[in-house]
Design a protein around this motif. Structure first.
Motif, PDB file in Angstrom:
ATOM      1  N   LEU A 183       0.827  -1.215   0.000  1.00 14.51           N
ATOM      2  CA  LEU A 183       0.000   0.000   0.000  1.00 14.51           C
ATOM      3  C   LEU A 183       0.858   1.261   0.000  1.00 14.51           C
ATOM      4  O   LEU A 183       1.790   1.402   0.794  1.00 14.51           O
ATOM      5  CB  LEU A 183      -0.928  -0.021   1.222  1.00 14.51           C
ATOM      6  N   PHE A 184       0.540   2.190  -0.894  1.00 17.42           N
ATOM      7  CA  PHE A 184       1.287   3.441  -1.041  1.00 17.42           C
ATOM      8  C   PHE A 184       1.243   4.230   0.263  1.00 17.42           C
ATOM      9  O   PHE A 184       0.174   4.394   0.865  1.00 17.42           O
ATOM     10  CB  PHE A 184       0.669   4.263  -2.175  1.00 17.42           C
ATOM     11  N   ASN A 185       2.405   4.739   0.704  1.00 17.63           N
ATOM     12  CA  ASN A 185       2.453   5.403   2.009  1.00 17.63           C
ATOM     13  C   ASN A 185       3.143   6.768   1.992  1.00 17.63           C
ATOM     14  O   ASN A 185       3.520   7.277   3.045  1.00 17.63           O
ATOM     15  CB  ASN A 185       3.120   4.498   3.048  1.00 17.63           C
ATOM     16  N   ASP A 186       3.339   7.381   0.822  1.00 18.10           N
ATOM     17  CA  ASP A 186       3.762   8.782   0.814  1.00 18.10           C
ATOM     18  C   ASP A 186       2.589   9.664   1.240  1.00 18.10           C
ATOM     19  O   ASP A 186       1.426   9.352   0.936  1.00 18.10           O
ATOM     20  CB  ASP A 186       4.216   9.196  -0.586  1.00 18.10           C
ATOM     21  N   ASN A 222      -2.892  -7.999  12.412  1.00 18.58           N
ATOM     22  CA  ASN A 222      -1.514  -8.448  12.148  1.00 18.58           C
ATOM     23  C   ASN A 222      -0.939  -7.833  10.868  1.00 18.58           C
ATOM     24  O   ASN A 222      -0.047  -8.401  10.237  1.00 18.58           O
ATOM     25  CB  ASN A 222      -1.458  -9.985  12.028  1.00 18.58           C
ATOM     26  N   PHE A 223      -1.449  -6.673  10.467  1.00 16.04           N
ATOM     27  CA  PHE A 223      -1.038  -6.062   9.208  1.00 16.04           C
ATOM     28  C   PHE A 223       0.274  -5.299   9.389  1.00 16.04           C
ATOM     29  O   PHE A 223       0.419  -4.517  10.322  1.00 16.04           O
ATOM     30  CB  PHE A 223      -2.143  -5.126   8.691  1.00 16.04           C
ATOM     31  N   GLN A 224       1.224  -5.517   8.483  1.00 10.54           N
ATOM     32  CA  GLN A 224       2.550  -4.889   8.519  1.00 10.54           C
ATOM     33  C   GLN A 224       3.243  -5.120   9.872  1.00 10.54           C
ATOM     34  O   GLN A 224       3.898  -4.227  10.410  1.00 10.54           O
ATOM     35  CB  GLN A 224       2.449  -3.371   8.240  1.00 10.54           C
ATOM     36  N   ALA A 232       2.176   1.332   3.661  1.00  9.28           N
ATOM     37  CA  ALA A 232       1.458   2.016   4.740  1.00  9.28           C
ATOM     38  C   ALA A 232       0.863   1.027   5.732  1.00  9.28           C
ATOM     39  O   ALA A 232       0.569  -0.125   5.401  1.00  9.28           O
ATOM     40  CB  ALA A 232       0.355   2.882   4.153  1.00  9.28           C
ATOM     41  N   LYS A 233       0.680   1.501   6.956  1.00 10.04           N
ATOM     42  CA  LYS A 233      -0.016   0.733   7.981  1.00 10.04           C
ATOM     43  C   LYS A 233      -1.464   1.192   8.039  1.00 10.04           C
ATOM     44  O   LYS A 233      -1.817   2.281   7.569  1.00 10.04           O
ATOM     45  CB  LYS A 233       0.662   0.916   9.334  1.00 10.04           C
ATOM     46  N   LEU A 234      -2.321   0.353   8.612  1.00 11.99           N
ATOM     47  CA  LEU A 234      -3.742   0.650   8.698  1.00 11.99           C
ATOM     48  C   LEU A 234      -4.170   0.776  10.148  1.00 11.99           C
ATOM     49  O   LEU A 234      -3.602   0.130  11.036  1.00 11.99           O
ATOM     50  CB  LEU A 234      -4.562  -0.460   8.019  1.00 11.99           C
ATOM     51  N   ASN A 235      -5.180   1.596  10.358  1.00 13.13           N
ATOM     52  CA  ASN A 235      -5.749   1.777  11.693  1.00 13.13           C
ATOM     53  C   ASN A 235      -6.611   0.562  12.024  1.00 13.13           C
ATOM     54  O   ASN A 235      -7.629   0.308  11.367  1.00 13.13           O
ATOM     55  CB  ASN A 235      -6.577   3.069  11.731  1.00 13.13           C
ATOM     56  N   ALA A 236      -6.222  -0.176  13.059  1.00  8.79           N
ATOM     57  CA  ALA A 236      -6.919  -1.421  13.403  1.00  8.79           C
ATOM     58  C   ALA A 236      -8.308  -1.186  13.974  1.00  8.79           C
ATOM     59  O   ALA A 236      -9.083  -2.142  14.115  1.00  8.79           O
ATOM     60  CB  ALA A 236      -6.084  -2.225  14.404  1.00  8.79           C
ATOM     61  N   SER A 237      -8.657   0.047  14.301  1.00  7.04           N
ATOM     62  CA  SER A 237      -9.980   0.330  14.873  1.00  7.04           C
ATOM     63  C   SER A 237     -10.995   0.789  13.821  1.00  7.04           C
ATOM     64  O   SER A 237     -12.143   1.053  14.136  1.00  7.04           O
ATOM     65  CB  SER A 237      -9.862   1.422  15.946  1.00  7.04           C
ATOM     66  N   ASP A 245      -8.218   4.838   1.288  1.00  7.51           N
ATOM     67  CA  ASP A 245      -6.890   4.746   0.660  1.00  7.51           C
ATOM     68  C   ASP A 245      -6.591   3.307   0.238  1.00  7.51           C
ATOM     69  O   ASP A 245      -6.072   3.064  -0.854  1.00  7.51           O
ATOM     70  CB  ASP A 245      -5.805   5.229   1.629  1.00  7.51           C
ATOM     71  N   LEU A 246      -6.923   2.366   1.101  1.00  7.70           N
ATOM     72  CA  LEU A 246      -6.717   0.949   0.795  1.00  7.70           C
ATOM     73  C   LEU A 246      -7.609   0.507  -0.355  1.00  7.70           C
ATOM     74  O   LEU A 246      -7.159  -0.200  -1.265  1.00  7.70           O
ATOM     75  CB  LEU A 246      -6.999   0.090   2.032  1.00  7.70           C
ATOM     76  N   ILE A 247      -8.862   0.922  -0.349  1.00  8.20           N
ATOM     77  CA  ILE A 247      -9.810   0.512  -1.384  1.00  8.20           C
ATOM     78  C   ILE A 247      -9.353   1.014  -2.755  1.00  8.20           C
ATOM     79  O   ILE A 247      -9.421   0.290  -3.757  1.00  8.20           O
ATOM     80  CB  ILE A 247     -11.224   1.031  -1.047  1.00  8.20           C
ATOM     81  N   VAL A 248      -8.869   2.265  -2.805  1.00  6.48           N
ATOM     82  CA  VAL A 248      -8.357   2.818  -4.062  1.00  6.48           C
ATOM     83  C   VAL A 248      -7.151   2.016  -4.543  1.00  6.48           C
ATOM     84  O   VAL A 248      -7.034   1.674  -5.723  1.00  6.48           O
ATOM     85  CB  VAL A 248      -7.987   4.308  -3.887  1.00  6.48           C
TER      86      VAL A 248
END
Length: 355
Positions: A183-186, A222-224, A232-237, A245-248
């Protein structure tokens, strides 16, 4: 002798009769119908010079205005494109960009200035563009679990996600697979005249994807969390259906150069405004020779800036008009008499039986 000959003749006739009936029984010839024999009424136009010239003229008359309208709409789109992957690397890392991007000790913050060439009316769309990134690679495209993304009950369905399927203790990664992992994280921050411009990330993904492909009961897990971080990391909540951003990113591109929507600026930008952009240059494209660009763009009724559609319509329309004029001149200068349609096979034999 005579009676014996008669008997032989009778047997021969019976044999022929039996064999012919057997042949008829085993024949694969379809039953006769006007449909199978192509004898149904059909439109069989004759391409006279008048019809051909009229058709070309009509196509030209329709296509040329559409092409001009598309080109004018594309010209009204204001677009700013800035490549920053090289410009954001410190001078002492110019010859070793991979060490710069992989090190956790280097400063990834980069500040750039962009000048607005014309007024940009809101919404101003923000895209990131990646070059030489093959999201259409077979193994990459298959490395995901749509069942897991849709439903919490299928979080263990990670068979297609290797090598990003499970953790070291066999606990499933949600979302799993290489697409999510990369996942793009800039990140980008914008300001004009020391005034921060808010970036909206609402409704940047397709609504159908949010409702049907990403479950509201599925949360990152357990992501990243491994030793090698892909992006990029994702908010677990926050459920996956709200992580736009992930869906795109998960809607993979067909070509190695692509743009994806990052967000929207809901403020008009005036001509000659200087936009200060603070970039967090985190995403690693240096290991495979990729390039990164930031794009700010308005839209028109045909979408973003794209001259191809208008040029294509103008080309086809112009070619049709050229052919129409050529046929007219040819018909006037060197006419040929039209043959009598009565001699055509379908007019001589309307039932389709030529013999």
């Amino acid at each position: 002798m005579h009676s014996k000959g008669a008997t032989t003749s009778g047997v021969s006739k019976d044999g022929i009769s039996d064999s012919s009936s057997a042949l008829k029984k085993n024949s694969k010839k379809p039953k006769y119908s006007r449909f199978t024999q192509q004898e149904l009424p059909a439109c069989k136009p004759i391409l006279t010079p008048g019809w051909v010239i009229t058709t070309f003229i009509m196509v030209g008359i329709v296509f040329i205005p559409i092409g001009l309208a598309s080109l004018f709409a594309s010209e009204r789109v204001v677009e700013i494109v800035h490549r920053y992957d090289d410009a954001c690397v410190p001078r002492n890392y110019t010859d070793d960009k991979l060490s710069y991007i992989q090190s956790s000790q280097t400063n990834k913050t980069c500040t750039k200035s962009l000048i607005v060439p014309k007024q940009m009316k809101s919404p101003v769309y923000i895209y990131y563009q990646l070059d030489n990134f093959y999201q259409n690679h077979r193994r990459y495209v298959k490395s995901r679990s749509d069942k897991q993304l849709r439903s919490r009950a299928s979080e263990d369905d990670t068979s297609n996600c290797k090598p990003e399927a499970v953790t070291g203790n066999n606990s499933p990664i949600v979302p799993c697979g290489l697409i999510a992992w990369s996942l793009f994280n800039d990140t980008y921050g914008f300001s004009v005249k020391n005034k921060v411009l808010d970036v909206s990330k609402k409704n940047i993904a397709w609504k159908s994807d949010q409702e049907r492909k990403f479950g509201s009961d599925v949360y990152p897990k357990n992501f990243q969390s491994g030793g090698l971080i892909g992006g990029a990391k994702l908010n677990a909540s926050i459920p996956l259906s709200e992580q736009e951003d992930l869906i795109v990113w998960m809607r993979t591109a067909a070509l190695p150069t692509f743009r994806k929507l990052y967000g929207k600026i809901e403020t008009d930008l005036q001509a000659n405004d200087e936009i200060t952009v603070v970039i967090q240059n985190n995403y690693n494209t240096y290991s495979f020779g990729g390039r990164k660009r930031l794009v700010l763009s308005t839209t028109s009724w045909i979408g973003g800036k794209n001259d191809f559609l208008g040029i294509a319509y103008l080309t086809v329309g112009g070619l049709c008009l050229f052919l129409a004029i050529s046929f007219i001149l040819l018909y006037v200068i060197k006419p040929r008499p039209l043959g009598d349609p009565a001699y055509l096979s379908w007019n001589r034999h309307p039932s389709g039986n030529i013999n």
